[in-house]
Enzyme design. Structure first.
Site, PDB file in Angstrom:
ATOM      1  N   THR A  42      51.551  38.355  57.956  1.00 47.98           N
ATOM      2  CA  THR A  42      52.137  39.397  57.125  1.00 47.98           C
ATOM      3  C   THR A  42      51.538  39.322  55.731  1.00 47.98           C
ATOM      4  O   THR A  42      51.017  38.281  55.326  1.00 47.98           O
ATOM      5  CB  THR A  42      53.675  39.275  57.077  1.00 47.98           C
ATOM      6  N   CYS A  47      58.129  41.724  48.324  1.00 41.89           N
ATOM      7  CA  CYS A  47      58.963  41.312  49.447  1.00 41.89           C
ATOM      8  C   CYS A  47      58.873  39.808  49.650  1.00 41.89           C
ATOM      9  O   CYS A  47      57.979  39.139  49.126  1.00 41.89           O
ATOM     10  CB  CYS A  47      58.511  42.009  50.727  1.00 41.89           C
ATOM     11  N   HIS A  64      60.140  40.003  57.090  1.00 40.80           N
ATOM     12  CA  HIS A  64      59.478  40.565  55.913  1.00 40.80           C
ATOM     13  C   HIS A  64      60.453  41.594  55.348  1.00 40.80           C
ATOM     14  O   HIS A  64      60.681  42.638  55.957  1.00 40.80           O
ATOM     15  CB  HIS A  64      58.161  41.222  56.340  1.00 40.80           C
TER      16      HIS A  64
END
Length: 203
Positions: A42, A47, A64
């Site tokens: 990711t 985030c 996430h």
């Protein structure tokens, strides 16, 4: 699709030739869990992502997410944000336990919370996300064995749950427009959603 908050099981499976392994790409609002040898990837800006695994069995997963900022009054904003953060973490842990992970053997590595969204001179968004994920894991008694939070750069995270390895690449020299646009879109979607009901933590 429901207008409740949802965490989506990441659908982006592929084969990573560099690492010679099956892999999955996790986008904002998604998560993935697996009991097999798999690479989870990711890219985190503001985030945060929690890489959680059973240190004995190797069953692991990643999420996430960011806390929503819905621009309503402060009490409502904080309340819904915390509930969404709880949900994002609980659904990940629930799925790990359903696959056979043992709660007392869970450990976490946490990443992200960078100051990458334009218009924020101070790291407000990322800082809230980073503080939430560490506080949540502390309350739940899941040890954080590694972390790389805050700062001013996005991070690309490679998580190998089978053995617990995490490789982190800070994206200092790349154009981050895609990352910012992706998180902006996710942030807007969170504002349009609402949290209803409670999530029961599977123990």
């Amino acid at each position: 699709m429901s207008d409740d908050f949802e965490e989506i099981l990441a659908p982006n499976l592929y084969y990573d030739r560099y690492f010679d392994i099956d892999a999955v790409k996790i986008l904002p609002g998604e998560y993935y869990v697996s009991s097999r040898n798999l690479l989870m990837v990711t890219v985190l800006g503001s985030c945060v992502g929690a890489c959680v695994r059973d240190r004995v069995s190797g069953i692991g997963g990643i999420n996430h997410f960011m806390l929503p900022d819905d621009r309503r009054n402060e009490d409502q904003r904080v309340g819904s944000a915390m509930r969404y953060g709880d949900y994002a973490m609980e659904i990940l842990i629930n799925q790990l336990l359903k696959l056979g992970a043992r709660r007392e053997r869970l450990e976490a590595k946490v990443f992200g919370g960078g100051n990458v969204l334009p218009g924020f001179s101070h790291n407000v968004v990322g800082e809230r996300n980073a503080q939430f994920v560490t506080d949540y894991l502390g309350v739940e008694g899941i040890p954080v064995v590694s972390r790389d939070l805050l700062g001013s750069y996005p991070r690309k995270v490679y998580f190998f749950p089978a053995d617990g390895r995490v490789l982190v690449k800070k994206l200092r020299s790349l154009h981050n427009d895609t990352i910012v646009q992706r998180e902006r879109s996710y942030q807007a979607k969170l504002r349009q959603s609402r949290v209803e009901g409670d999530v029961e933590l599977f123990r």
